[in-house]
Scaffold this active site. Structure first.
Site, PDB file in Angstrom:
ATOM      1  N   ASP A  22       0.829  -1.206   0.000  1.00 44.03           N
ATOM      2  CA  ASP A  22       0.000   0.000   0.000  1.00 44.03           C
ATOM      3  C   ASP A  22       0.867   1.262   0.000  1.00 44.03           C
ATOM      4  O   ASP A  22       2.071   1.216   0.251  1.00 44.03           O
ATOM      5  CB  ASP A  22      -0.885   0.031   1.248  1.00 44.03           C
ATOM      6  N   HIS A 144      -7.549   3.622   0.397  1.00 42.89           N
ATOM      7  CA  HIS A 144      -6.694   4.148   1.450  1.00 42.89           C
ATOM      8  C   HIS A 144      -7.486   4.283   2.751  1.00 42.89           C
ATOM      9  O   HIS A 144      -8.565   4.883   2.777  1.00 42.89           O
ATOM     10  CB  HIS A 144      -6.143   5.510   1.023  1.00 42.89           C
ATOM     11  N   HIS A 241       3.273  -2.268   4.048  1.00 48.00           N
ATOM     12  CA  HIS A 241       3.628  -0.873   3.751  1.00 48.00           C
ATOM     13  C   HIS A 241       5.155  -0.706   3.685  1.00 48.00           C
ATOM     14  O   HIS A 241       5.737   0.027   4.472  1.00 48.00           O
ATOM     15  CB  HIS A 241       3.070   0.056   4.833  1.00 48.00           C
TER      16      HIS A 241
END
Length: 295
Positions: A22, A144, A241
């Site tokens: 992400d 998101h 991430h």
């Protein structure tokens, strides 16, 4: 009805994972982390934050890497106090999506309380259109902070995937998942929700590993080794991430930069592939789901 695994050509008892990065494009450090793990060949997919300043670097990389699995990380929030971003479509076109300074609201709850659905649709389409115009061969959509896929906005999210013929990240809802994402009040409506989603032929992954950044950096390897070993049958979306730590990343994400860097270091190691292989887990990206939709 065939399971998603079966539709993808796997057997009904196979364990499949999408290892997904992400926040690509959020900043240079996040881009470097993504480039490193995708080049290592372990991470199979990522998604870019179109409103953020470092999207051009991601787009240039994608143009030089045909076949890369890169989606759009649909943005409706700007959560950091010292680093903000604003709507692609312009604050004047989507006034309910922004605060007094013209940036996206910091939290999901603020967005859901104020956002006009028509403005949400305008902004999310603008983000997909900009990604495609920049040369990114968009493979999927995700959300998101989960905002665009919350139940208040879910019809827009699903319709956007249908319009662009793209899979959307959507884990099959369960009571446990609804508790985890803060919507226990919807548990009673779950049968109706599932019936509607199944009848609309939305491709839902069976499971989602969403605990990235929620534990100490020192525990990254132990956590993922355990999760991979305990993986259930079906398709699981792993959210990570990865970023390369520097002063800017530390300033932007003071509470998570260490975890982001630890995830980069972990998933850039070639031997991590053996964690999945030894557990009998197949790795795929979202391009495989897009091909299924478009076939």
């Amino acid at each position: 009805m065939k399971t998603l695994s079966e539709q993808l050509g796997f057997g009904p008892d196979v364990r499949v994972a999408i290892l997904h990065a992400d926040d690509v494009g959020m900043c240079h450090a996040q881009n470097l982390g993504f480039f490193e793990v995708i080049e290592a060949g372990i991470v199979t997919s990522g998604s870019a934050m179109v409103p953020c300043s470092w999207l051009p670097e991601v787009a240039a990389y994608a143009r030089h890497r045909p076949g890369i699995d890169l989606g759009v990380h649909l943005v409706l929030n700007s959560e950091f106090s010292g680093y903000r971003w604003a709507p692609v479509s312009g604050a004047e076109r989507v006034p309910t999506l922004v605060d007094a300074d013209g940036y996206f609201w910091p939290s999901t709850s603020e967005t859901l309380a104020r956002a006009n659905p028509d403005e949400v649709r305008v902004e999310l389409k603008a983000q997909v259109d900009r990604a495609q115009a920049s040369g990114i061969d968009v493979t999927h959509l995700d959300a998101h902070m989960g905002t665009a896929m919350m139940f208040e906005l879910l019809p827009i999210y699903v319709e956007l995937g249908r319009e662009y013929r793209l899979p959307v990240f959507l884990p099959r809802p369960t009571p446990e998942l609804l508790e985890e994402v803060g919507h226990p009040e919807i548990v009673g409506e779950l049968p109706k929700i599932l019936e509607e989603l199944d009848s609309s032929r939305v491709l839902m992954v069976d499971h989602a590993e969403l605990r990235s950044l929620s534990f100490e950096a020192e525990g990254v390897e132990e956590h993922y080794r355990r999760v991979i070993g305990e993986l259930r049958v079906g398709v699981t979306h792993f959210l990570i991430h990865p970023a390369r730590s520097d002063e800017e990343l530390e300033a932007i994400t003071p509470d998570s930069w260490q975890q982001r860097d630890a995830e980069r270091r972990t998933f850039a190691r070639p031997e991590v592939a053996s964690w999945f292989r030894d557990a009998g887990v197949e790795l795929i990206g979202y391009r495989r789901l897009r091909d299924l939709i478009r076939s």
